[in-house]
Design a protein around this motif. Structure first.
Motif, PDB file in Angstrom:
ATOM      1  N   GLU A  88       1.901   1.178  11.497  1.00 44.90           N
ATOM      2  CA  GLU A  88       2.762   2.260  10.988  1.00 44.90           C
ATOM      3  C   GLU A  88       2.287   2.715   9.600  1.00 44.90           C
ATOM      4  O   GLU A  88       1.698   1.921   8.861  1.00 44.90           O
ATOM      5  CB  GLU A  88       4.211   1.763  10.871  1.00 44.90           C
ATOM      6  CG  GLU A  88       4.807   1.212  12.168  1.00 44.90           C
ATOM      7  CD  GLU A  88       5.039   2.285  13.229  1.00 44.90           C
ATOM      8  OE1 GLU A  88       5.013   3.477  12.870  1.00 44.90           O
ATOM      9  OE2 GLU A  88       5.219   1.931  14.410  1.00 44.90           O
ATOM     10  N   PRO A  89       2.610   3.976   9.226  1.00 42.05           N
ATOM     11  CA  PRO A  89       2.267   4.435   7.874  1.00 42.05           C
ATOM     12  C   PRO A  89       2.931   3.531   6.820  1.00 42.05           C
ATOM     13  O   PRO A  89       4.037   3.050   7.081  1.00 42.05           O
ATOM     14  CB  PRO A  89       2.854   5.846   7.812  1.00 42.05           C
ATOM     15  CG  PRO A  89       3.153   6.229   9.224  1.00 42.05           C
ATOM     16  CD  PRO A  89       3.304   4.973  10.018  1.00 42.05           C
ATOM     17  N   PRO A  90       2.323   3.296   5.689  1.00 43.53           N
ATOM     18  CA  PRO A  90       1.068   3.913   5.229  1.00 43.53           C
ATOM     19  C   PRO A  90      -0.178   3.142   5.675  1.00 43.53           C
ATOM     20  O   PRO A  90      -1.262   3.401   5.175  1.00 43.53           O
ATOM     21  CB  PRO A  90       1.215   3.854   3.706  1.00 43.53           C
ATOM     22  CG  PRO A  90       1.978   2.568   3.472  1.00 43.53           C
ATOM     23  CD  PRO A  90       2.932   2.441   4.629  1.00 43.53           C
ATOM     24  N   GLY A  91      -0.011   2.243   6.623  1.00 45.31           N
ATOM     25  CA  GLY A  91      -1.162   1.451   7.062  1.00 45.31           C
ATOM     26  C   GLY A  91      -2.169   2.286   7.833  1.00 45.31           C
ATOM     27  O   GLY A  91      -1.795   3.222   8.554  1.00 45.31           O
ATOM     28  N   THR A  92      -3.428   1.955   7.663  1.00 41.19           N
ATOM     29  CA  THR A  92      -4.468   2.543   8.517  1.00 41.19           C
ATOM     30  C   THR A  92      -5.402   1.427   8.962  1.00 41.19           C
ATOM     31  O   THR A  92      -5.690   0.498   8.203  1.00 41.19           O
ATOM     32  CB  THR A  92      -5.319   3.609   7.788  1.00 41.19           C
ATOM     33  OG1 THR A  92      -5.977   3.015   6.672  1.00 41.19           O
ATOM     34  CG2 THR A  92      -4.482   4.781   7.327  1.00 41.19           C
ATOM     35  N   VAL A  93      -5.838   1.511  10.201  1.00 41.52           N
ATOM     36  CA  VAL A  93      -6.826   0.580  10.758  1.00 41.52           C
ATOM     37  C   VAL A  93      -7.677   1.370  11.738  1.00 41.52           C
ATOM     38  O   VAL A  93      -7.151   2.140  12.537  1.00 41.52           O
ATOM     39  CB  VAL A  93      -6.144  -0.595  11.513  1.00 41.52           C
ATOM     40  CG1 VAL A  93      -7.194  -1.472  12.190  1.00 41.52           C
ATOM     41  CG2 VAL A  93      -5.280  -1.448  10.586  1.00 41.52           C
ATOM     42  N   ASP A  94      -8.977   1.189  11.694  1.00 43.68           N
ATOM     43  CA  ASP A  94      -9.882   1.684  12.743  1.00 43.68           C
ATOM     44  C   ASP A  94     -10.344   0.467  13.548  1.00 43.68           C
ATOM     45  O   ASP A  94     -10.764  -0.548  12.960  1.00 43.68           O
ATOM     46  CB  ASP A  94     -11.138   2.322  12.127  1.00 43.68           C
ATOM     47  CG  ASP A  94     -10.972   3.811  11.826  1.00 43.68           C
ATOM     48  OD1 ASP A  94      -9.828   4.309  11.816  1.00 43.68           O
ATOM     49  OD2 ASP A  94     -12.010   4.470  11.593  1.00 43.68           O
ATOM     50  N   GLY A  95     -10.306   0.580  14.853  1.00 43.40           N
ATOM     51  CA  GLY A  95     -10.745  -0.549  15.683  1.00 43.40           C
ATOM     52  C   GLY A  95     -12.178  -0.974  15.397  1.00 43.40           C
ATOM     53  O   GLY A  95     -12.538  -2.135  15.597  1.00 43.40           O
ATOM     54  N   GLY A  96     -12.996  -0.044  14.916  1.00 43.59           N
ATOM     55  CA  GLY A  96     -14.381  -0.394  14.590  1.00 43.59           C
ATOM     56  C   GLY A  96     -14.485  -1.405  13.458  1.00 43.59           C
ATOM     57  O   GLY A  96     -15.522  -2.035  13.273  1.00 43.59           O
ATOM     58  N   ASP A  97     -13.391  -1.567  12.713  1.00 47.44           N
ATOM     59  CA  ASP A  97     -13.371  -2.542  11.623  1.00 47.44           C
ATOM     60  C   ASP A  97     -12.929  -3.918  12.095  1.00 47.44           C
ATOM     61  O   ASP A  97     -12.777  -4.821  11.261  1.00 47.44           O
ATOM     62  CB  ASP A  97     -12.412  -2.062  10.514  1.00 47.44           C
ATOM     63  CG  ASP A  97     -13.102  -1.132   9.539  1.00 47.44           C
ATOM     64  OD1 ASP A  97     -14.255  -1.415   9.164  1.00 47.44           O
ATOM     65  OD2 ASP A  97     -12.494  -0.118   9.162  1.00 47.44           O
TER      66      ASP A  97
END
Ligand code: CIR
Length: 256
Positions: free
Chosen positions: A105-114
Protein backbone atom coordinates in the motif's frame (compact mmCIF):
# COMPACT_ATOMS: atom_id res chain seq x y z
CA UNK A 1 5.26 -24.98 -12.51
CA UNK A 2 3.12 -22.13 -13.80
CA UNK A 3 4.61 -19.21 -15.71
CA UNK A 4 2.47 -16.09 -16.10
CA UNK A 5 3.58 -13.99 -19.05
CA UNK A 6 2.21 -11.16 -21.15
CA UNK A 7 2.84 -10.44 -24.80
CA UNK A 8 4.92 -7.43 -25.80
CA UNK A 9 3.00 -4.14 -26.01
CA UNK A 10 3.02 -2.26 -29.33
CA UNK A 11 4.09 0.81 -27.31
CA UNK A 12 7.24 -0.91 -25.93
CA UNK A 13 9.39 1.83 -27.48
CA UNK A 14 7.95 4.28 -24.91
CA UNK A 15 9.10 2.16 -21.97
CA UNK A 16 10.63 3.48 -18.76
CA UNK A 17 14.42 3.80 -18.99
CA UNK A 18 16.79 4.45 -16.09
CA UNK A 19 20.31 3.45 -17.09
CA UNK A 20 20.16 2.99 -20.87
CA UNK A 21 19.65 5.64 -23.51
CA UNK A 22 16.58 5.30 -25.71
CA UNK A 23 17.26 3.49 -28.96
CA UNK A 24 14.69 2.36 -31.45
CA UNK A 25 13.14 -1.01 -30.62
CA UNK A 26 11.88 -3.36 -33.34
CA UNK A 27 8.62 -4.33 -31.66
CA UNK A 28 7.88 -7.19 -34.06
CA UNK A 29 11.29 -8.65 -33.38
CA UNK A 30 10.79 -8.16 -29.62
CA UNK A 31 7.47 -9.99 -29.90
CA UNK A 32 9.13 -12.87 -31.75
CA UNK A 33 11.86 -13.10 -29.11
CA UNK A 34 9.21 -13.08 -26.39
CA UNK A 35 7.32 -15.91 -28.11
CA UNK A 36 10.53 -17.95 -28.25
CA UNK A 37 11.10 -17.19 -24.56
CA UNK A 38 7.61 -18.52 -23.75
CA UNK A 39 8.34 -21.65 -25.80
CA UNK A 40 11.55 -22.12 -23.78
CA UNK A 41 9.57 -21.93 -20.53
CA UNK A 42 7.10 -24.49 -21.87
CA UNK A 43 9.94 -26.78 -22.96
CA UNK A 44 11.21 -26.73 -19.37
CA UNK A 45 7.84 -27.93 -18.10
CA UNK A 46 6.01 -24.70 -17.31
CA UNK A 47 2.33 -24.27 -18.02
CA UNK A 48 2.49 -20.83 -19.64
CA UNK A 49 -0.50 -18.59 -18.88
CA UNK A 50 -0.43 -15.59 -21.22
CA UNK A 51 -2.26 -12.51 -19.98
CA UNK A 52 -3.93 -10.33 -22.60
CA UNK A 53 -1.55 -7.77 -24.04
CA UNK A 54 -1.92 -4.21 -22.68
CA UNK A 55 -0.79 -2.25 -25.69
CA UNK A 56 -1.20 1.17 -24.05
CA UNK A 57 1.12 0.16 -21.17
CA UNK A 58 4.64 0.05 -22.65
CA UNK A 59 6.29 -2.04 -19.91
CA UNK A 60 3.45 -4.53 -19.35
CA UNK A 61 5.51 -7.43 -20.74
CA UNK A 62 7.68 -7.24 -17.60
CA UNK A 63 5.19 -9.04 -15.35
CA UNK A 64 7.80 -10.00 -12.77
CA UNK A 65 7.68 -6.50 -11.29
CA UNK A 66 4.00 -6.78 -10.39
CA UNK A 67 4.08 -9.59 -7.85
CA UNK A 68 6.15 -11.74 -5.53
CA UNK A 69 4.70 -15.22 -5.49
CA UNK A 70 5.51 -17.17 -2.33
CA UNK A 71 4.32 -20.50 -0.99
CA UNK A 72 0.75 -19.93 0.09
CA UNK A 73 0.44 -16.26 -0.80
CA UNK A 74 1.34 -13.69 -3.40
CA UNK A 75 2.25 -10.09 -2.68
CA UNK A 76 0.92 -7.68 -5.27
CA UNK A 77 3.40 -4.85 -5.60
CA UNK A 78 3.00 -1.13 -6.01
CA UNK A 79 5.59 -0.52 -8.73
CA UNK A 80 8.03 2.31 -8.19
CA UNK A 81 7.35 3.84 -11.61
CA UNK A 82 3.83 5.40 -11.56
CA UNK A 83 3.41 4.59 -15.27
CA UNK A 84 3.51 0.89 -14.36
CA UNK A 85 0.81 0.86 -11.68
CA UNK A 86 -2.08 0.23 -14.11
CA UNK A 87 -0.40 -3.10 -14.97
CA UNK A 88 -1.45 -4.47 -11.60
CA UNK A 89 -5.19 -5.09 -12.12
CA UNK A 90 -4.93 -7.84 -14.72
CA UNK A 91 -2.16 -9.65 -12.82
CA UNK A 92 -4.33 -9.61 -9.69
CA UNK A 93 -7.19 -11.23 -11.60
CA UNK A 94 -5.01 -14.15 -12.71
CA UNK A 95 -2.94 -14.58 -9.55
CA UNK A 96 -6.04 -14.64 -7.37
CA UNK A 97 -6.84 -18.01 -8.96
CA UNK A 98 -3.58 -19.45 -7.57
CA UNK A 99 -2.76 -17.70 -4.29
CA UNK A 100 -4.21 -15.67 -1.44
CA UNK A 101 -3.23 -12.07 -2.24
CA UNK A 102 -1.70 -9.33 -0.10
CA UNK A 103 -0.86 -5.88 -1.42
CA UNK A 104 1.80 -3.23 -0.93
CA UNK A 105 0.00 0.00 0.00
CA UNK A 106 1.08 3.65 -0.44
CA UNK A 107 3.51 5.13 0.33
CA UNK A 108 5.30 1.82 -0.12
CA UNK A 109 6.76 0.85 -3.47
CA UNK A 110 8.27 -2.48 -4.50
CA UNK A 111 9.27 -3.81 -7.93
CA UNK A 112 9.36 -7.59 -8.19
CA UNK A 113 12.68 -7.27 -10.01
CA UNK A 114 14.17 -6.20 -6.68
CA UNK A 115 13.12 -9.41 -4.97
CA UNK A 116 15.24 -12.55 -4.93
CA UNK A 117 13.79 -15.42 -2.90
CA UNK A 118 16.18 -18.19 -1.92
CA UNK A 119 14.61 -20.83 0.28
CA UNK A 120 12.92 -18.87 3.10
CA UNK A 121 14.99 -15.71 2.75
CA UNK A 122 13.75 -12.85 0.62
CA UNK A 123 16.53 -10.50 -0.45
CA UNK A 124 15.14 -7.10 -1.44
CA UNK A 125 17.06 -4.46 -3.32
CA UNK A 126 16.85 -1.01 -1.81
CA UNK A 127 16.62 0.74 -5.17
CA UNK A 128 15.08 3.74 -6.87
CA UNK A 129 11.97 1.56 -7.40
CA UNK A 130 11.68 -0.14 -3.99
CA UNK A 131 11.52 2.10 -0.92
CA UNK A 132 11.96 1.51 2.80
CA UNK A 133 8.23 1.55 3.47
CA UNK A 134 7.67 -1.08 0.78
CA UNK A 135 10.39 -3.27 2.26
CA UNK A 136 8.86 -2.92 5.74
CA UNK A 137 5.43 -3.93 4.40
CA UNK A 138 6.93 -6.89 2.57
CA UNK A 139 8.73 -7.94 5.76
CA UNK A 140 5.43 -7.92 7.70
CA UNK A 141 3.46 -9.78 5.03
CA UNK A 142 6.09 -12.38 4.18
CA UNK A 143 6.80 -12.94 7.88
CA UNK A 144 3.28 -14.32 8.27
CA UNK A 145 4.21 -17.01 5.74
CA UNK A 146 7.50 -17.87 7.46
CA UNK A 147 9.89 -15.85 5.30
CA UNK A 148 12.66 -13.53 6.47
CA UNK A 149 13.28 -10.32 4.53
CA UNK A 150 16.77 -8.92 4.13
CA UNK A 151 17.29 -5.50 2.52
CA UNK A 152 20.30 -5.26 0.22
CA UNK A 153 21.71 -1.96 -1.09
CA UNK A 154 22.40 -1.87 -4.83
CA UNK A 155 24.12 0.73 -7.00
CA UNK A 156 24.39 1.48 -10.68
CA UNK A 157 21.59 -0.83 -11.84
CA UNK A 158 17.81 -0.94 -12.02
CA UNK A 159 16.95 -3.89 -9.77
CA UNK A 160 18.56 -6.34 -7.36
CA UNK A 161 18.11 -9.11 -9.92
CA UNK A 162 20.09 -7.04 -12.44
CA UNK A 163 22.97 -7.65 -10.03
CA UNK A 164 22.44 -11.14 -8.65
CA UNK A 165 20.31 -14.24 -9.27
CA UNK A 166 20.34 -17.85 -8.11
CA UNK A 167 21.58 -20.33 -10.72
CA UNK A 168 21.74 -23.56 -8.71
CA UNK A 169 21.18 -24.69 -5.14
CA UNK A 170 23.61 -22.67 -3.03
CA UNK A 171 25.06 -20.74 -5.99
CA UNK A 172 24.45 -17.21 -7.23
CA UNK A 173 25.56 -15.38 -10.36
CA UNK A 174 26.70 -11.92 -9.31
CA UNK A 175 27.99 -8.57 -10.56
CA UNK A 176 29.99 -7.27 -7.58
CA UNK A 177 30.09 -3.77 -9.07
CA UNK A 178 26.36 -3.48 -8.47
CA UNK A 179 25.84 -5.37 -5.20
CA UNK A 180 28.25 -6.27 -2.40
CA UNK A 181 29.31 -9.90 -2.41
CA UNK A 182 29.13 -9.96 1.39
CA UNK A 183 25.31 -9.86 1.26
CA UNK A 184 25.48 -13.27 -0.45
CA UNK A 185 28.36 -14.67 1.59
CA UNK A 186 26.49 -17.89 2.43
CA UNK A 187 26.44 -18.82 -1.27
CA UNK A 188 28.93 -19.99 -3.82
CA UNK A 189 29.38 -17.06 -6.21
CA UNK A 190 29.97 -17.09 -9.94
CA UNK A 191 31.11 -13.64 -10.97
CA UNK A 192 29.99 -12.24 -14.30
CA UNK A 193 32.67 -11.35 -16.84
CA UNK A 194 33.44 -7.63 -16.41
CA UNK A 195 32.88 -7.08 -20.14
CA UNK A 196 29.24 -8.15 -19.66
CA UNK A 197 27.82 -6.06 -16.80
CA UNK A 198 24.21 -7.06 -17.50
CA UNK A 199 25.01 -10.78 -17.38
CA UNK A 200 23.91 -11.53 -13.80
CA UNK A 201 20.24 -12.00 -14.62
CA UNK A 202 19.41 -15.68 -15.11
CA UNK A 203 16.03 -17.34 -14.66
CA UNK A 204 16.09 -20.55 -12.67
CA UNK A 205 13.28 -23.02 -13.34
CA UNK A 206 13.64 -26.12 -11.20
CA UNK A 207 17.10 -27.44 -11.98
CA UNK A 208 17.35 -25.57 -15.26
CA UNK A 209 18.40 -22.04 -16.11
CA UNK A 210 17.14 -19.76 -18.89
CA UNK A 211 19.84 -17.33 -19.96
CA UNK A 212 20.36 -14.64 -22.63
CA UNK A 213 22.45 -15.65 -25.63
CA UNK A 214 24.22 -12.27 -25.53
CA UNK A 215 26.73 -12.98 -22.73
CA UNK A 216 29.14 -15.62 -24.11
CA UNK A 217 31.97 -14.91 -21.67
CA UNK A 218 29.79 -15.27 -18.59
CA UNK A 219 28.10 -18.28 -20.21
CA UNK A 220 31.49 -19.99 -20.30
CA UNK A 221 31.82 -19.38 -16.56
CA UNK A 222 28.41 -20.94 -15.95
CA UNK A 223 29.33 -23.92 -18.11
CA UNK A 224 32.61 -24.36 -16.21
CA UNK A 225 30.49 -24.63 -13.06
CA UNK A 226 28.44 -27.40 -14.70
CA UNK A 227 25.43 -25.21 -15.55
CA UNK A 228 24.14 -25.64 -19.12
CA UNK A 229 21.48 -22.98 -19.65
CA UNK A 230 18.70 -22.88 -22.20
CA UNK A 231 19.64 -19.84 -24.29
CA UNK A 232 17.20 -17.21 -25.50
CA UNK A 233 17.71 -14.12 -27.66
CA UNK A 234 16.49 -11.09 -25.66
CA UNK A 235 18.26 -8.36 -27.62
CA UNK A 236 15.21 -6.14 -28.30
CA UNK A 237 13.78 -6.51 -24.77
CA UNK A 238 17.22 -5.67 -23.35
CA UNK A 239 16.92 -2.25 -25.03
CA UNK A 240 13.93 -1.68 -22.70
CA UNK A 241 16.08 -2.70 -19.71
CA UNK A 242 14.33 -6.06 -19.67
CA UNK A 243 15.97 -9.37 -18.91
CA UNK A 244 15.02 -13.02 -18.55
CA UNK A 245 13.55 -12.96 -15.04
CA UNK A 246 11.35 -9.95 -15.69
CA UNK A 247 9.20 -11.49 -18.43
CA UNK A 248 7.51 -14.12 -16.25
CA UNK A 249 6.14 -14.95 -12.84
CA UNK A 250 7.13 -18.58 -12.28
CA UNK A 251 5.74 -20.50 -9.33
CA UNK A 252 4.64 -23.87 -8.09
CA UNK A 253 1.16 -24.43 -9.44
CA UNK A 254 0.10 -26.69 -6.58
CA UNK A 255 -3.33 -25.39 -5.51
CA UNK A 256 -3.44 -23.24 -2.36
C1 CIR B 1 11.18 -0.52 -16.40
O1 CIR B 1 12.04 0.37 -16.34
O2 CIR B 1 10.36 -0.67 -15.53
C2 CIR B 1 11.18 -1.42 -17.61
N1 CIR B 1 11.57 -0.67 -18.77
C3 CIR B 1 12.10 -2.59 -17.42
C4 CIR B 1 11.67 -3.47 -16.29
C5 CIR B 1 12.54 -4.67 -16.15
N2 CIR B 1 12.08 -5.45 -15.06
C6 CIR B 1 12.81 -6.36 -14.45
O3 CIR B 1 13.97 -6.54 -14.74
N3 CIR B 1 12.25 -6.99 -13.44
Amino acid sequence: MIAITRAVSRSLGECELSYLGRVSIDVDRAAGQHEAYCRALASLGCEVIALAAEHELPDAVFVEDISIVLDGLAVVTRPGAPSRRPEVASVVRELGRHRTLATIEPPGTVDGGDVLTIDRTIYVGASARTNADGIAQLRRIAGTAGYTVQAVPIRGCLHLKSAVTEVADGTVLINPEWVDRIAFAPFGQIEIDRDEPHAANALRIGDRVVYPASFPKTLRRLESAGIRPTLVDMSELQKAEGAVTCCSLVFDGTPM
